[in-house]
Each structure stands twice: as C-alpha cells, then as structure tokens.
Design a protein around this motif. Sequence first.
Motif: not given
Length: 233
Positions: A8-10, A30-32, A59-61, A116-118, A174-176, A183-185, A203-206
């Motif tokens: 939930l990247d809002f 859900v991911k916050i 939060l990637k502390l 990071l996957t980016s 994750i992409r179809f 921006d994922q590589k 999975v976010g944007r998809p």
Amino acid sequence: MAELIVALDFDKAEDAYCLAKKIKGEVSWVKIGLELFLAEGPSIVKKFKTMGFNVFLDLKLYDIPNTIKGAVNSAIKTGADMLTIHLSGGKRMCEAALETCSMNNATIQIFGVSVLTSFDEGEFIGYQGKLSELVDSLAKNALDWGVNGIVCSGLEVEKIKNLAPGLKCLTPGIRFDEKNNDDQKRVMTPYQAVMAGSDYLVVGRPITKAEDPQAVAKKINDEIKKAMIAKNK
Ligand code: C5P
C-alpha cells in the motif's frame, strides 16, 4: 502455500483504505511502507489489523544496535506481524532486533533485506562483485543470526533455499510483463517466483495502479495456486 502481500504505497490513509477494501477477500496481507507509515503514523497498523489484514511493516531499519532495540520495541507495539531490517546492518544489529522480540515474547517475524531489487549490477556502492554473490553471503549470515526470512529478488530464491534452508524468502520485483518493470530491475512472474521457492510475493503498482485491483490480485493468486500444484506433483 506462498502468499501475496499487497504494498500500500500511498501517502494518504484514505487511498490505502479504498484499495484495501477492493482487495479484501482475495488478499490477507498488506504492506505498510515508509510512505504511508510516515504520513499517517504507527496507529495506521492497527486500522488494517482491525480490517482483518496481516500487516507487513516494511521500514527497512538500519541503525546502531541500541537504537534498533528501541525501534523494534515500538514496532512490536504497533501490532505488526512482520518487520524488515537491513542485513547489511550486521550481526550485532540483527541480533539486537531478535533479542528484543524474544524479550517481549513477540510473534512478529523479522525479515532481513539483502540487496534491493531496484539495484542493477555495479550500482551497489562499494561492491564490485556480482549482486547474486552478495545476496548469497547475506543469506548465510541471516540464517546464522536467526532472522525469520530474507527479502530478495525471485531470481535469487532457488539458490538461497539451497544455501540457507529454513529461511523464508519474500520477493518484491514481481511483474507479468518484462516490458513494464517500472524501476525494478531483477523481476519475475508470480508463477516463476513460486516455482523458485518464494514464500511471500510483494506486489505494489501492478495491483494499486490497476483498473480492477481485485482482478489482478486474483490473477496472481491463481498463478500462485497453479505453481504450488506443479511443485507438489
Ligand atoms: O510497485 P512494486 O510492485 O514495484 O512494489 C514493490 C514493493 O516492494 C515496494 O513497496 C517496495 O518498497 C518493496 N520492496 C522492494 N525491494 C526490496 C524490498 C521491498 O521493491 N528489496
């Protein structure tokens, strides 16, 4: 069974609730992340718990062990079910996080971020080797230090499961369709990620940018089920 986590990247709680209502029934996690957490504060976690979701607090502390202890303590109080820390924070930092959980008898799962996957090859500052080798060595450490799981690309899961059996793998990127990576590589389809051994797919944007988020979540869950059946044959 592998599980889908929707990111939930809002920046507004209202937008996150609106999306959560659309996917409810199809999705249980859900991911916050930093965007929503910093905009709305820790009480946002309880709101999603009340709606019936499991919450992954991403939060990637990364800090000194004493500060991590305090941060993990506060994260436990939010009621989150899963929390991320950076494995590159080292042994003492990761152990401080785990100690805090056991001192509080907390069931929160601690996942360590590898790379990071980016990141693409050559982009990780101060490291010239292959990213997959860096991930392998962080996975071995994660297992030794006792974290519950590792965040990695789907492309790295199979090897990690061999090197560090027992470590759960959580995979973003994750992409179809390879052409819509944002921006994922280092990406994979949901079917490929589960076949490789991934336990959680983030999975976010998809989903969040889809016209019909519930339909996309269902498509991903169908692929997860198909892959689980193929794996158990
Ligand atoms: O929109 P997209 O599907 O790329 O979102 C992926 C989610 O997974 C984002 O919320 C991002 O913060 C998260 N994530 C990631 N790479 C990691 C750890 C988490 O992309 N290594």
